[in-house]
Write a protein that holds these residues in place. Sequence first.
Motif, PDB file in Angstrom:
ATOM      1  N   HIS A 266       0.833  -0.682  -0.083  1.00 36.95           N
ATOM      2  CA  HIS A 266       0.245   0.177  -0.322  1.00 36.95           C
ATOM      3  C   HIS A 266       0.701   1.255  -0.045  1.00 36.95           C
ATOM      4  O   HIS A 266       2.049   1.511   0.411  1.00 36.95           O
ATOM      5  CB  HIS A 266      -0.958  -0.464   1.217  1.00 36.95           C
ATOM      6  CG  HIS A 266      -1.500  -1.068   1.159  1.00 36.95           C
ATOM      7  ND1 HIS A 266      -2.780  -1.101   2.131  1.00 36.95           N
ATOM      8  CD2 HIS A 266      -2.395  -1.934   0.173  1.00 36.95           C
ATOM      9  CE1 HIS A 266      -3.693  -2.649   2.350  1.00 36.95           C
ATOM     10  NE2 HIS A 266      -3.196  -2.281   0.270  1.00 36.95           N
TER      11      HIS A 266
ATOM     12  N   VAL B 259      -5.008   5.971   1.034  1.00 37.85           N
ATOM     13  CA  VAL B 259      -4.738   4.700   0.443  1.00 37.85           C
ATOM     14  C   VAL B 259      -4.905   4.290  -0.746  1.00 37.85           C
ATOM     15  O   VAL B 259      -5.521   4.013  -1.185  1.00 37.85           O
ATOM     16  CB  VAL B 259      -4.664   4.068   1.773  1.00 37.85           C
ATOM     17  CG1 VAL B 259      -4.126   1.744   1.664  1.00 37.85           C
ATOM     18  CG2 VAL B 259      -4.657   4.200   3.190  1.00 37.85           C
TER      19      VAL B 259
ATOM     20  N   ASP C 110      -3.999   1.080  -2.967  1.00 40.94           N
ATOM     21  CA  ASP C 110      -3.223  -0.859  -3.528  1.00 40.94           C
ATOM     22  C   ASP C 110      -2.301  -0.669  -4.221  1.00 40.94           C
ATOM     23  O   ASP C 110      -2.720  -0.755  -5.704  1.00 40.94           O
ATOM     24  CB  ASP C 110      -3.787  -1.749  -3.164  1.00 40.94           C
ATOM     25  CG  ASP C 110      -3.060  -3.558  -3.207  1.00 40.94           C
ATOM     26  OD1 ASP C 110      -2.123  -3.750  -3.020  1.00 40.94           O
ATOM     27  OD2 ASP C 110      -4.595  -3.795  -3.065  1.00 40.94           O
TER      28      ASP C 110
END
Length: 91
Positions: free
Chosen positions: A44, A51, A53
Amino acid sequence: MQYFVVMIDDGRRGREAIVDPEITRREVVSRIASGKYRNISFIHEIADCSVEDITADILSEAALPDIDAAGLDLQPDPFDHVRDLRKHGTI
């Protein structure tokens, strides 16, 4: 502020999150390519209050390129061989 969280799955021992505010994206890619980080669950990127991924992106950057061995000439060039013989005084 931007930092990366690399979650490593250690199997029975559980998971370990590696968080280092000093590490850059390039360093994460380098550590994956060198084999220092293995069995990655996810990566992440945390920037400000968001945030993301980025596991697939980082893993694709760290992947070694495929080299087609079919087109390679694995035999040394005859010129190099003759030059080496001259260098060692056998010709």
